[in-house]
Scaffold this active site. Structure first.
Site, PDB file in Angstrom:
ATOM      1  N   CYS A  34     -14.935   4.680   8.186  1.00 18.88           N
ATOM      2  CA  CYS A  34     -13.967   5.248   9.118  1.00 18.88           C
ATOM      3  C   CYS A  34     -13.301   6.479   8.480  1.00 18.88           C
ATOM      4  O   CYS A  34     -13.150   6.552   7.258  1.00 18.88           O
ATOM      5  CB  CYS A  34     -12.896   4.221   9.473  1.00 18.88           C
ATOM      6  SG  CYS A  34     -11.692   4.818  10.692  1.00 18.88           S
TER       7      CYS A  34
ATOM      8  N   ASP B  89     -10.294   7.128   8.529  1.00 19.53           N
ATOM      9  CA  ASP B  89      -8.937   6.734   8.119  1.00 19.53           C
ATOM     10  C   ASP B  89      -8.656   7.134   6.668  1.00 19.53           C
ATOM     11  O   ASP B  89      -9.427   6.813   5.763  1.00 19.53           O
ATOM     12  CB  ASP B  89      -8.799   5.213   8.291  1.00 19.53           C
ATOM     13  CG  ASP B  89      -7.356   4.749   8.208  1.00 19.53           C
ATOM     14  OD1 ASP B  89      -6.684   5.042   7.194  1.00 19.53           O
ATOM     15  OD2 ASP B  89      -6.893   4.090   9.154  1.00 19.53           O
TER      16      ASP B  89
ATOM     17  N   ARG C 262      -6.706   6.007   4.597  1.00 19.96           N
ATOM     18  CA  ARG C 262      -6.420   4.899   3.669  1.00 19.96           C
ATOM     19  C   ARG C 262      -7.678   4.216   3.165  1.00 19.96           C
ATOM     20  O   ARG C 262      -7.601   3.263   2.382  1.00 19.96           O
ATOM     21  CB  ARG C 262      -5.531   3.859   4.376  1.00 19.96           C
ATOM     22  CG  ARG C 262      -4.194   4.410   4.810  1.00 19.96           C
ATOM     23  CD  ARG C 262      -3.525   3.483   5.803  1.00 19.96           C
ATOM     24  NE  ARG C 262      -4.292   3.393   7.047  1.00 19.96           N
ATOM     25  CZ  ARG C 262      -3.930   2.652   8.094  1.00 19.96           C
ATOM     26  NH1 ARG C 262      -2.848   1.911   8.049  1.00 19.96           N
ATOM     27  NH2 ARG C 262      -4.661   2.641   9.190  1.00 19.96           N
TER      28      ARG C 262
ATOM     29  N   HIS D  36     -12.748  -1.502   8.652  1.00 21.25           N
ATOM     30  CA  HIS D  36     -11.495  -1.920   8.000  1.00 21.25           C
ATOM     31  C   HIS D  36     -10.541  -2.534   9.010  1.00 21.25           C
ATOM     32  O   HIS D  36     -10.526  -2.135  10.183  1.00 21.25           O
ATOM     33  CB  HIS D  36     -10.839  -0.735   7.276  1.00 21.25           C
ATOM     34  CG  HIS D  36     -10.278   0.310   8.183  1.00 21.25           C
ATOM     35  ND1 HIS D  36      -8.928   0.427   8.443  1.00 21.25           N
ATOM     36  CD2 HIS D  36     -10.877   1.274   8.921  1.00 21.25           C
ATOM     37  CE1 HIS D  36      -8.733   1.438   9.280  1.00 21.25           C
ATOM     38  NE2 HIS D  36      -9.894   1.971   9.584  1.00 21.25           N
TER      39      HIS D  36
ATOM     40  N   CYS E  20      -7.778  -0.833  11.981  1.00 21.48           N
ATOM     41  CA  CYS E  20      -8.434   0.422  12.369  1.00 21.48           C
ATOM     42  C   CYS E  20      -7.834   0.957  13.682  1.00 21.48           C
ATOM     43  O   CYS E  20      -7.844   0.267  14.705  1.00 21.48           O
ATOM     44  CB  CYS E  20      -9.931   0.207  12.535  1.00 21.48           C
ATOM     45  SG  CYS E  20     -10.816   1.722  12.954  1.00 21.48           S
TER      46      CYS E  20
HETATM   47 CO    CO Z   1     -10.358   3.134  11.184  1.00 22.97          CO
END
Ligand code: CO
Length: 216
Positions: free
Chosen positions: A49, A51, A53, A105, A108
């Site tokens: 992803c 993302d 993090r 994750h 998400c």
């Molecule tokens: Co995500």
């Protein structure tokens, strides 16, 4: 043009960090960049992803040169997405990676968005597959809290992308030719930083097609 970015402290920080990073690596492993500049021989393709993090190399403590990375919102492998298809074909046929990892994750935002009706329209279009998984799971989700539903949907999303990869021509051709290639589904927990193996490893066409991987 270049020097203007140095007037911006947010951007300047990145260049300062880069200099420190280069210095540290050159001290720890002299010749590291020279040896990498000749060629890359990564054994892993990571589909994760976007993302911020969930950084690919960092969370598995792997050096540059070891993982070929593709990231998009909600780690989707869509059979009409030229970007991910090109990445997979290049990784399998040219780099000859041994492992393809789909890394989802918990928490998400892309998965969470599939519960909502008011998303930017392109996002809504992108996450349509996840909305379908949600529709399909409505009955089994009935008694779960929203958080439990979201976590489960994150897992289902990874399983579905693993299944999608098993149907991509470049992957199936590799298996037909006897090339060593495994497909894995992982999930990362942003709450504690831990990575978990979620799906059965698939490393041949028979397994890819078997009922184990049919929808539960
Ligand atoms: Co995500």
């Amino acid at each position: 043009m270049c020097q203007h970015s140095h007037d911006n402290p947010d951007i300047q920080q990145l260049f300062e960090n880069n200099e420190q990073w280069v210095k540290q690596i050159n001290e720890e492993t002299p010749g590291f960049f020279q040896s990498l500049s000749h060629l890359q021989t990564p054994e892993y393709l990571w589909i994760g992803c976007s993302d911020s993090r969930v950084p690919a190399n960092e969370l598995v403590k792997m050096d540059p040169g070891t993982i070929f990375v593709h990231r998009n919102i909600a780690n989707l492998v869509n059979s009409s997405d030229m970007n991910v298809l090109s990445v997979i074909q290049y990784a399998v046929e040219v780099l000859k990676v041994k492992h393809i990892i789909v890394n989802g994750h918990y928490g998400c935002g892309g998965v969470e968005a599939s519960f909502n009706e008011s998303n930017p329209d392109l996002i809504d279009h992108w996450i349509r597959p996840i909305r379908k998984y949600l529709q399909r799971s409505k009955e089994s989700f009935k008694h779960l809290s929203h958080e439990e539903q979201a976590n489960k949907l994150c897992e289902i999303n990874v399983e579905e992308q693993v299944r999608n990869i098993c149907h991509i021509p470049a992957v199936r051709n590799a298996w037909r030719k006897g090339q060593a290639l495994s497909v894995h589904g992982f999930i990362y927990d942003i709450h504690d930083g831990k990575l978990h193996n979620l799906t059965e490893t698939v490393d041949n066409i028979a397994d890819a097609d078997q009922t184990l991987f049919d929808r539960k």
